[in-house]
Design an enzyme around this catalytic site. Structure first.
Site, mmCIF file in Angstrom:
data_model
loop_
_atom_site.group_PDB
_atom_site.id
_atom_site.type_symbol
_atom_site.label_atom_id
_atom_site.label_comp_id
_atom_site.label_asym_id
_atom_site.label_seq_id
_atom_site.Cartn_x
_atom_site.Cartn_y
_atom_site.Cartn_z
ATOM 1 N N GLY A 289 0.815 -1.216 0.000
ATOM 2 C CA GLY A 289 0.000 0.000 0.000
ATOM 3 C C GLY A 289 0.848 1.264 0.000
ATOM 4 N N SER A 290 0.393 2.263 0.692
ATOM 5 C CA SER A 290 0.966 3.609 0.604
ATOM 6 C C SER A 290 2.403 3.719 1.073
ATOM 7 C CB SER A 290 0.101 4.596 1.387
ATOM 8 O OG SER A 290 -1.179 4.663 0.807
ATOM 9 N N VAL A 291 2.889 2.810 1.898
ATOM 10 C CA VAL A 291 4.293 2.919 2.332
ATOM 11 C C VAL A 291 5.226 2.802 1.116
ATOM 12 C CG1 VAL A 291 3.983 2.066 4.686
ATOM 13 C CG2 VAL A 291 4.541 0.475 2.897
#
Lengths: 569, 122
Positions: A289-291
Site C-alpha cells: 500500500g501507501s508505504v
C-alpha cells in the site's frame, strides 16, 4: 578269595572316578577349545561397552551475551523388561501410570516386550524424577538427557525457534545453525564389571566429545521485550488476525528486534499449532500500500525527473486512467511533490509514476531489493511478487507505484526503508553476529554487508526530509516522538479477496519509519493484518512505532535531537 | 644349590605376580574412585547449568516487570524538563580517561578547575 574281592571293588571305584574325570576333562576341552570363541564373544559383549558421550549443545545469546537458549540435563525414565519379574509388571505399570500421567496399558505393553531397554517417558521434571527414585525399582531407571530451555519463554520465539526431543533444531536459528550448535559426540570403548561400573583403567579408546558452539544474535533482549510489549497491545486492542514488528539498525543491517503475532512458547512448542511457528516477517507477503510511495518518490528524485517543488494536480480525488477510476482518501487539489507524499495522494503518485515510466520504476523496485531474498538468516524466507514490466497491464502504472499489484515481505520493506535512512545503501539484514566456543572465543564472525547502493546520499536526504514531513504534518502524526525528530510513512492497504478484487473490510495497516530523522539509529516497521474496527495505518500502526521507538531510543541513551531538548547548565 | 636357585626363582616369580595383581587391583579401585568423582563433577556441572538457567530467567525483562509490579515499585522515565546535563560531569569524565602524566602536567599549569567538592568526613 578275600583279596580278589577287594581288588575288584577297588577296580570298580577306580573306573567310576576315571569316568567322572574323563567326563569333566571332555567338558573342559569342549568349553575351552571348541566353544571358547563363542563364550569369549559373549563375555566381550557383556564387559566391553562402546559408549557414546553426548556433547553439550551450544547456547544462544543476545547481542549483550544474555542467554536466550540454554541446554540443561533432565531425567528420562526407562525400564529393563528382561530383568523384571513377570508378576510385578502389572503393579509397576500402575505406579508409573499414576506418577507419569500416562496410559497404564501402554506402559504394560512396553514392559511386556522382551527387551533390555524401553523408554517409558522422556524429559520429566525434577519432582517426577525424585518420585520415581523413591519407588526404588531396580528395573526402572533414570537416564540423563539434554533438554533445551528458553529463559525468556515466548520472547523472540519465531526468531530463535526450538529443538525437538533429541536436541535437534526444528525451527528458526536452532534449525539454521544446528550444525554449529549441536557439537560432535564423543566415544569411549570401556570395560564394565558385573555391577555395570566402568573400569577406566581398562579403557581401550576414548574420543572426547566436542561441545557445540554458541551463537550470538544481533537482537537485544530489552529491545525485543519493548517491541513485543507494543505489539501485544495493538494485537489485542484491534483484534487483529496477525501483527509483526521489526527493529533494524539502518547502518549495519542488524536486526535489533523481530516479533510476530500470534506467537508460541518454545518451552512448550508441542502444544502450539504448526501455523504459529512461522515467522511472518519473512514467510508472509502482502501488498504494502501507501508505504511503497516513498520508493516511487525516491526513483523520481534519483532520476532527476521531478523537482521537489513541482506541482501535481490531484484531480480533486478522482482520476480516470486506463478505464479505471483511481481515488484518494479525500479530495485533494494541487499539491507539491513533497505534499503528494506527505498527504499520501494516490493520484499524485500515479502522475509521478507516469513521468517515471514502468521500466525505470521496475528497475528501482528491484534495486531496493523487492522480488528477491534479503539473505536474512531466517528459514522460510520468500521473495514476494514483482512482475516484470512486460507482464504489467494498462492499469499497473497506477497500481504498482502505490503499493498494489506487488507483494512484499516485512523484511524486504524494512531493509529498503533502511536504505533511505542510511544514505542510500541496501544492507543485508543480519540476525547472527558471531559464533563462539565454550570459552567465549569468537570462532566465526558475520560482518555487516552492503548489498548495493540504491540511491545517492542527496536523494536519500530529500526523501528523509519528505518522510519527516509525513510525521510532522501528514498522515503519520501519531508517530511523532517527543524529543526526537521522526520520519516515516503510513500504509493502509486493501487485501485481495480470494475470489479476486480488493476487499472493503479487510486491510493491512502499516507504518514504517526511523528516528532520529537527522541521524537515524533505528528503523521500525509495524504491520497489523486485519485490524478492526479501525484500520488506518496512521491510527493503528503509527502509535506502536511511537511507543516502541520512544522506549528503545531511551534505552539506547540516544540524546534528544529536537530543538529544546535537555537543558544545559 | 640347584634347589636353592629354583626356590629363589619361584619365590621371586611369586612376589612379582603378587605385586602385579596388587597393582591391577589398585588401578581398578582407582578407576572406581575416578568414576565416582567424575559422576560428582558432572552432577555439579549439571547443577551449575540449572542455576545459570535460573539466573537467566530471573534477569528476563518479563520477570523483572512482574517483580516490580508485585512489589508495587513504580519506575518512570524522566520528563524532558527533569533532565539536566551538567557541564562539570563532562570534564570529570575527560579527567578520568586522561593519562596520569598528562593530568599531572595540566595540574601544574592549572588547566583544569581547582575547586572540587569532596564529601565531608563527618
Amino acid at each position: 578269595m578275600h583279596k580278589s574281592f577287594n581288588k575288584s571293588r577297588l577296580f570298580v571305584v577306580f573306573i567310576v572316578f576315571i569316568s567322572i574325570l574323563t567326563f569333566y576333562l571332555t567338558r573342559i576341552i569342549y568349553l575351552q577349545i571348541f566353544k571358547s570363541k563363542d563364550y569369549s564373544i559373549i563375555a566381550d559383549n557383556q564387559h566391553n561397552i562402546l559408549l557414546q558421550i553426548e556433547p553439550q549443545r551450544g547456547d544462544i545469546y543476545d547481542r549483550n551475551l544474555r542467554k536466550m537458549a540454554i541446554d540443561c540435563k533432565v531425567d528420562s525414565v526407562y525400564a529393563v523388561p528382561i530383568e523384571m519379574p513377570g508378576s510385578d509388571k502389572g503393579e509397576i505399570a500402575a505406579n508409573l501410570s499414576r506418577l507419569l500421567d500416562l496410559n497404564e496399558d501402554m506402559i504394560l505393553a512396553r514392559l511386556n516386550q522382551e527387551k533390555s531397554f524401553v523408554w517409558i517417558k522422556r524429559e520429566v521434571d525434577k519432582d517426577t524424577s525424585e518420585r520415581i527414585e523413591d519407588l526404588n525399582l531396580k528395573s526402572v531407571r533414570l537416564l540423563k538427557e539434554h533438554k533445551r530451555f528458553y529463559p525468556n519463554g515466548p520472547l523472540a520465539s519465531h526468531l530463535i525457534g526450538f529443538t525437538g526431543i533429541d536436541d535437534t533444531g526444528l525451527e528458526g536459528i536452532e534449525l539454521l545453525y544446528d550444525g554449529y550448535l549441536r557439537g560432535t559426540p564423543g566415544w569411549r570403548w570401556t570395560v564394565r564389571d558385573a555391577k555395570r561400573r566402568d573400569i577406566i583403567s581398562e579403557d581401550v579408546k576414548f574420543i572426547p566429545p566436542s561441545d557445540g558452539l554458541s551463537v550470538v544474535l544481533t537482537i537485544d533482549e530489552a529491545m525485543q521485550h519493548i517491541a513485543e510489549n507494543s505489539l501485544d497491545e495493538v494485537f489485542k486492542k484491534y483484534k487483529a488476525k496477525a501483527a509483526s514488528i521489526i527493529v533494524m539498525d539502518p547502518h549495519n543491517g542488524d536486526i535489533l528486534a523481530l516479533a510476530s503475532r500470534p506467537s508460541f512458547n518454545p518451552n512448550e512448542f508441542s502444544t502450539a499449532g504448526a501455523d504459529l511457528y512461522r515467522n511472518r516477517c519473512v514467510t508472509d507477503m502482502y501488498e504494502p500500500g501507501s508505504v511503497f510511495k516513498v520508493f516511487t518518490a525516491a526513483c523520481a528524485i534519483e532520476e532527476g525527473l521531478v523537482d521537489i517543488n513541482q506541482n501535481f494536480f490531484c484531480e480533486d480525488g478522482e482520476y480516470r486512467i486506463a478505464g479505471r477510476i483511481l481515488h484518494d482518501h479525500k479530495p485533494l487539489g494541487t499539491l507539491t511533490f513533497r505534499e503528494v507524499i506527505e498527504k499520501s495522494s494516490n493520484i499524485g503518485v500515479c502522475k509521478i509514476a507516469e513521468i517515471i515510466g514502468k521500466e525505470r520504476l521496475y528497475k528501482f523496485i528491484k534495486l531496493f531489493g523487492f522480488g528477491e531474498l534479503t539473505g536474512a538468516d531466517i528459514p522460510g524466507e520468500i521473495e514476494g511478487i514483482v512482475r516484470r514490466p512486460s507482464e504489467w497491464s494498462a492499469v499497473s502504472i497506477s497500481s504498482v507505484p502505490i503499493g498494489q499489484e506487488i507483494a512484499v515481505t516485512s523484511m524486504q520493506l524494512v531493509t529498503a526503508v533502511s536504505a533511505i535512512a542510511n544514505g542510500g545503501y541496501l544492507m543485508k539484514p543480519r540476525v547472527v553476529r558471531e559464533v563462539r566456543d565454550s570459552g567465549g572465543n569468537i570462532i566465526k564472525s558475520f560482518d555487516p554487508a552492503i548489498v548495493r547502493q540504491v540511491i545517492s546520499t542527496e536523494t536519500a536526504d530529500i526523501i528523509k526530509d519528505i518522510m519527516k514531513g509525513v510525521v510532522e504534518s501528514g498522515t503519520g502524526g501519531n508517530a511523532r516522538l517527543e524529543g526526537y525528530t521522526t520520519a516515516g510513512k503510513t500504509g493502509t492497504a486493501q487485501k485481495v479477496e480470494a475470489h479476486g478484487g480488493y476487499s472493503h473490510t479487510k486491510f493491512v495497516a502499516s507504518f514504517v519509519g526511523f528516528a532520529p530523522a537527522v541521524d537515524p539509529r533505528i528503523t521500525i516497521l509495524v504491520t497489523v493484518d486485519e485490524p478492526r474496527p479501525v484500520y488506518y495505518g496512521g491510527s493503528v500502526a503509527a502509535p506502536v512505532f511511537r511507543d516502541a521507538a520512544r522506549d528503545i531510543l531511551r534505552y539506547m541513551k540516544i540524546e534528544y535531537d529536537k530543538p529544546g531538548g535537555a537543558v544545559k547548565l | 644349590m640347584k634347589i636353592t636357585k629354583f626356590l629363589i626363582t619361584l619365590i621371586s616369580i611369586t612376589i612379582l605376580t603378587f605385586m602385579h595383581t596388587h597393582q591391577r587391583i589398585e588401578a581398578i579401585k582407582l578407576s572406581y574412585s575416578i568414576n565416582e568423582r567424575e559422576a560428582a563433577l558432572h552432577k555439579l556441572l549439571d547443577r551449575r547449568r540449572e542455576l545459570e538457567y535460573n539466573v537467566a530467567k530471573l534477569k528476563t525483562p518479563t520477570h523483572l516487570e512482574f517483580k516490580l509490579a508485585k512489589e508495587d515499585i513504580k519506575l518512570v522515565l524522566p520528563e524532558r524538563w527533569q533532565v539536566f546535563e551538567a557541564a562539570g560531569l563532562r570534564e570529570e569524565g575527560a579527567r578520568k580517561t586522561r593519562p596520569l602524566l598528562l593530568t599531572a602536567i595540566m595540574g601544574l599549569f592549572s588547566l583544569e578547575s581547582e575547586a572540587r567538592a569532596t564529601p565531608s568526613i563527618e
